[in-house]
Design a protein around this motif. Structure first.
Motif, PDB file in Angstrom:
ATOM      1  N   VAL A 221       0.849  -1.205   0.000  1.00 54.19           N
ATOM      2  CA  VAL A 221       0.000   0.000   0.000  1.00 54.19           C
ATOM      3  C   VAL A 221       0.879   1.249   0.000  1.00 54.19           C
ATOM      4  O   VAL A 221       0.707   2.146  -0.832  1.00 54.19           O
ATOM      5  CB  VAL A 221      -0.943  -0.004   1.230  1.00 54.19           C
TER       6      VAL A 221
ATOM      7  N   HIS B  60       0.231   7.157   6.439  1.00 56.79           N
ATOM      8  CA  HIS B  60       0.155   5.700   6.347  1.00 56.79           C
ATOM      9  C   HIS B  60       0.443   5.067   7.708  1.00 56.79           C
ATOM     10  O   HIS B  60      -0.308   4.189   8.156  1.00 56.79           O
ATOM     11  CB  HIS B  60       1.166   5.217   5.310  1.00 56.79           C
TER      12      HIS B  60
ATOM     13  N   ARG C 144       1.450   4.127  -2.908  1.00 51.93           N
ATOM     14  CA  ARG C 144       1.185   5.552  -2.653  1.00 51.93           C
ATOM     15  C   ARG C 144       2.426   6.407  -2.952  1.00 51.93           C
ATOM     16  O   ARG C 144       2.311   7.521  -3.445  1.00 51.93           O
ATOM     17  CB  ARG C 144       0.727   5.768  -1.201  1.00 51.93           C
TER      18      ARG C 144
END
Lengths: 226, 411
Positions: free
Chosen positions: A78, A108, A82
């Motif tokens: 993830v 995050h 990003r």
């Protein structure tokens, strides 16, 4: 005009990077965040731009080292995604780029219970680069000469005139577009605008070179670049 | 367009790299070198023959000379105690516990003092290779730039040996390491220069299909089925038993051969033990070939890498692992352990795969064997990656850049 001769030639210069190890390393994403905050700007630049030079014909996993490390070593896809979508050509200042990276990582981490760390034990090693430039004694006075030289020049020259010119030398459109549009260059603003946008396409250096060469070919074949 | 390609003499050594290096590299090298033309550079190491350092100096220095960097190469010599001590240093600095006595430390220093008197150390830039001549720094001429080029992994040194050596290292103008993780915390600039392969050497030059056939025939390796190859010493860190395990998993579905080619270092008592373990793991399988090759078997290694279908470097701990770049240069995807320099060379999914287990190695090998087009594309990518990153021409660029940078700082 397409067939015109410039008052000043375009001079090709290539460059390479001498890499300096900073001795700062992160084994998890929290430490990565801390070091990104304090690292010299040259180091942020190296880890977000030099990938072009290291992978001149392809693009690796992601176009910056931070994204690649969290995805491969931290198994954090993830955050990798990003960070990977960040476009270095969107920023006109390395500090703004640094803030964007920090904001993404901090956001995050704030959503996670545990901090992801390197699953292989391989740390993120911070490096910075010193650019060594060399004039290639290669000049272009016309669009045809420019196209021919660009097609055959050492790929470090593409990096020098596109990436280095933008962030380290403050010539935000890049040297190619500047010369193509300049009055004492070729005075071709439409072609220059298209060339300036090539960096934003997410291409490798060879991809950028091929795209600019095609743009020149098209301009020469239609003869309508002004 | 006007261009001047001066110095491009027909028949020059550097010109031979024009066809294999990335486009424009030779011209760029000539331009870069102009900035330091005429400079005198001295290299000092401990042997002129044998070992990776001597090998790279033999090939780099003539190229630097052609670029008008006036190179000299000096070699330190010493007593038996000196060589024993520096061998112990080498092992201790790479994390293997050694017993080093006060007499041995003294012998090291005495030998460096004697060499300092004997050798001509006059040069504007001096590169001292590895620990053996490191204490020569005491004899640095005024104004000269001295670089400590460390080819070994210093990440976990035996503290006593590093404490002894560090005061010498910090007196240098800069240190150079092959990987960031090999470096130590030092108050001097530390630069990163990856090692390289020479595409024109016997180990890497093009071979004809007939040459490859003849050499493999001589080695007793038939070419009737896909070959999985690992070239490495019989050393536990290279995980040869893990390679045999991976082969067994692949063999369940894909008929293939396994070739493990390498030697045992003469100073490695574990080598014979590991070889015995591999022989036991291989059993009587006629499709497993264990080849004990001498260090001079460059053409044999070249041919094996060219004949291989997939190349392994399944190390669990690795230095730089240049055998990876060698195989990639021959257009082979590499399946390597996720460690050390392998991770710099193998881009997962693009030039090969990094794995952490025999199962991982088997999984990706099967995938490649099932998709020959993908394997070929990966091999092409691998070759291009090496062309840009791990050829001797890039090594030359790095050294020129380092000299330029240090000399500029001195102005």
């Amino acid at each position: 005009m397409i067939g015109s001769r410039a008052k000043q030639p375009f001079r090709f210069a290539s460059c390479m990077e001498l890499r300096e190890i900073l001795g700062k390393r992160a084994l998890d994403e929290a430490r990565l965040l801390e070091i990104i905050e304090e690292a010299p700007a040259d180091s942020i630049y190296y880890h977000t731009h030099s990938c072009y030079l290291r992978h001149p014909y392809s693009q690796g996993l992601y176009p910056n080292d931070f994204a690649t490390w969290v995805a491969l070593q931290g198994q954090d896809s993830v955050l990798g995604e990003r960070l990977g979508i960040l476009d270095p050509f969107e920023f006109d200042d390395i500090e703004r780029f640094r803030v964007s990276i920090l904001t993404i990582i901090a956001d995050h981490l704030s959503r996670l219970g545990t901090v992801p760390r390197s699953t292989t034990g391989e740390p993120f090693e911070f490096v910075r680069s010193h650019v060594i430039e060399a004039d290639l004694d290669l000049q272009a006075w016309t669009l045809r000469e420019f196209r021919e030289a660009l097609a055959h020049v050492e790929v470090g020259a593409v990096y020098n005139h596109v990436c280095e010119a933008r962030l380290r030398k403050g010539r935000l459109s890049g040297d190619f577009a500047d010369w193509l549009s300049a009055e004492d260059g070729l005075g071709l603003p439409d072609l220059a605008t298209q060339v300036a946008k090539v960096g934003r396409l997410g291409l490798s250096l060879e991809g950028m070179r091929a795209r600019i060469v095609r743009l020149c070919d098209r301009a020469m074949s239609t003869g309508s670049s002004r | 367009m006007s261009t001047v390609l001066d110095g491009a003499a027909v028949g020059s050594l550097l010109e031979q790299y024009r066809e294999v290096a990335p486009q424009g590299t030779v011209d760029f090298l000539r331009r870069l070198a102009r900035q330091v033309a005429g400079i005198r550079m001295l290299n000092v190491n401990s042997t002129r023959q044998g070992g990776g350092v001597a090998e790279i100096l033999q090939r780099l220095l003539p190229l630097l000379d052609e670029l008008e960097v006036k190179t000299r190469w000096e070699v330190v010599t010493g007593s038996e105690v000196f060589y024993k001590t520096t061998k112990s240093f080498h092992n201790a600095l790479q994390g293997t516990k050694q017993r080093i006595t006060a007499e041995m430390y003294e012998a090291y220093l005495e030998c460096n003092r004697e060499n300092a008197k004997r050798l001509n150390l006059d040069a504007e830039v001096t590169m001292i290779h590895d620990p053996q001549p490191a204490a020569l720094i005491h004899s640095r001429p005024q104004g000269a730039k001295w670089i400590w080029r460390c080819h070994i992994d210093l990440s976990v040194p035996q503290p006593a040996v590093w404490q002894f050596l560090r005061p010498y290292v910090v007196r240098y103008d800069a240190a150079v390491f092959s990987l960031p993780r090999f470096a130590q915390r030092l108050p001097i600039p530390q630069f990163l220069v990856h090692p390289s392969i020479d595409p024109l050497s016997d180990k890497n030059r093009e071979l004809t299909a007939e040459e490859v056939d003849r050499i493999l025939h001589g080695l007793g390796v038939p070419r009737d089925k896909p070959i999985i190859l690992q070239v490495s010493r019989f050393d536990r860190f290279k995980d040869p038993v893990g390679v045999v395990e991976a082969y067994r998993l692949i063999k369940k579905s894909h008929d293939c051969r396994l070739v493990l080619a390498g030697g045992t270092a003469t100073d490695d008592p574990e080598g014979a033990e590991v070889l015995a373990e591999v022989q036991e793991a291989a059993g009587a399988d006629p499709d497993v070939h264990l080849l004990l090759l001498p260090p001079t078997a460059n053409l044999e290694i070249n041919a094996l890498q060219r004949a291989a279908t997939v190349v392994f470097q399944k190390s669990t701990r690795e230095g730089f692992g240049l055998t990876v770049a060698e195989a990639m240069w021959k257009g082979k995807p590499v399946i390597g352990g996720a460690t050390g320099g392998i991770m710099v060379q193998v881009i997962p999914g693009e030039t090969g795969y990094t794995v952490s287990s025999p199962e991982g190695a088997a999984f990706y090998t099967k995938r490649l064997l099932n998709e020959p087009d993908r394997m070929a594309a990966m091999g092409r990518q691998a070759k291009e990656y090496v062309r840009h990153r791990f050829l001797i021409t890039r090594h030359l660029q790095d050294y020129l850049a380092l000299i330029i940078h240090l000399c500029r700082g001195a102005q």
